[in-house]
Design an enzyme around this catalytic site. Sequence first.
Site, PDB file in Angstrom:
ATOM      1  N   ASP A 128       4.631   4.537   1.385  1.00  8.98           N
ATOM      2  CA  ASP A 128       6.020   4.099  -0.713  1.00  8.98           C
ATOM      3  C   ASP A 128       4.604   5.227  -0.713  1.00  8.98           C
ATOM      4  O   ASP A 128       3.617   5.834  -1.185  1.00  8.98           O
ATOM      5  CB  ASP A 128       4.727   3.176  -0.887  1.00  8.98           C
ATOM      6  CG  ASP A 128       5.574   1.623   0.107  1.00  8.98           C
ATOM      7  OD1 ASP A 128       6.438   2.012   0.226  1.00  8.98           O
ATOM      8  OD2 ASP A 128       5.472   0.738  -0.739  1.00  8.98           O
ATOM      9  N   LYS A 129       5.854   5.638  -2.541  1.00  9.91           N
ATOM     10  CA  LYS A 129       5.654   6.825  -3.386  1.00  9.91           C
ATOM     11  C   LYS A 129       3.394   6.263  -3.911  1.00  9.91           C
ATOM     12  O   LYS A 129       3.538   7.493  -4.180  1.00  9.91           O
ATOM     13  CB  LYS A 129       6.363   6.741  -4.545  1.00  9.91           C
ATOM     14  CG  LYS A 129       6.103   7.755  -5.140  1.00  9.91           C
ATOM     15  CD  LYS A 129       7.324   7.642  -6.667  1.00  9.91           C
ATOM     16  CE  LYS A 129       6.881   8.506  -7.352  1.00  9.91           C
ATOM     17  NZ  LYS A 129       7.956   8.353  -8.759  1.00  9.91           N
TER      18      LYS A 129
END
Length: 289
Positions: A128-129
Site C-alpha cells: 500500500d502507498k
Amino acid sequence: MKFKVTEKSELMKFLIDNLSKQSKNNIKTLLSKEQVGVNGKIERQFNFILNPGDEVIINWNKNRNDKTPKGIKILFEDNDIIVIEKEEGLLSISTDKKNNERTAYKLLMDYMKSKDKKERIFIVHRLDKDTSGVMIFAKSEKIKTELQENWDTLVLEREYAVIVEGIVKEKKGQIKSYLKDNKAFVTYSVKDDKTGGKLAITNYKVEKVKGKYTYLKASLETGRKNQIRVHMSDIGHPVVGDKKYGAQTNILKRLGLHAYTLKIKHPVTNKEMSFVSPTPKEFSRIIGE
C-alpha cells in the site's frame, strides 16, 4: 572495527553478542545501510552464516556510495531479482497511465537504466502507498511469472510490524475471513466465498503494549489487498493512522504498518534468503526498543 569469528553463527546473533551497547534496531540499520562486511564483502542478510576464521568489519560511517533515489533503498540485487526498502507515502506502481508519476517502480527503473539502458524490472507484488518496508522485483518477465505463479511456495515468511489502537487482549491469534471490494473499492470481510470473497488469513502476536496502543507482529498466510488493515479493524483494533478502516488517532503521523521481514526461496538458486527492514523511527518513538 574488526572481529574474528571463532565459531559458527548467524550474522545477526554474532553482531548482537559483539555489539552489546547497540540495540537490535541499530544493528539491523547497520545491515540495511551496508555498514557490515564479511571477508571484505558487504553483507545485508541477518541470517548469513559465519564460519570460524571469517572476518567481520563494521563501518560506523554511513554509506556514501548509495546513489539510489530518495524513497527507495536496495537491499539485495543479483541477475534475477532486486529487493528494495520502500518508504511510506510512495506508491508501488502507478494506478493509471501517468508515466511520470513518482512510484517505487519508476524510481527503481530510472536508477537501473542510468547504470545500463538495457536493464528492465518487473513488479512482483505491491505494498500500500502508506505502508513502508520490503518489496521484491524481478529482472525478467520469466522470473516475475515464476515468482507470481509459485508465490505460496517461494515466499516462506512475510512479517509486518503493526501498531494498532487499543489493548489487544489475546497475546496471539489468527484472523480468518473472505475479503472483497465494495463499489467504492473499499475492502471488507465476508463469512464465505459464495459472494466472491477471497480467503484471507492473518496470524498475529502481541509484542508490547504502550498506553492506549498495542505493537504486534503480523504474518500473512495469504496476501490480499489491505488484508492486515481490514483484519485489525475486524477485531476492533484498527491500525494507527488508518482512518479508512476506523482509526481515531494518528499519533505516528503515518500508517502504523511496516513490511518488516520477507523470507523467500530464490526462484533460480533455491537458496533461502531473508531480508529485514528496520522498524521505522516513528514506531520506536512510540513503543521504544
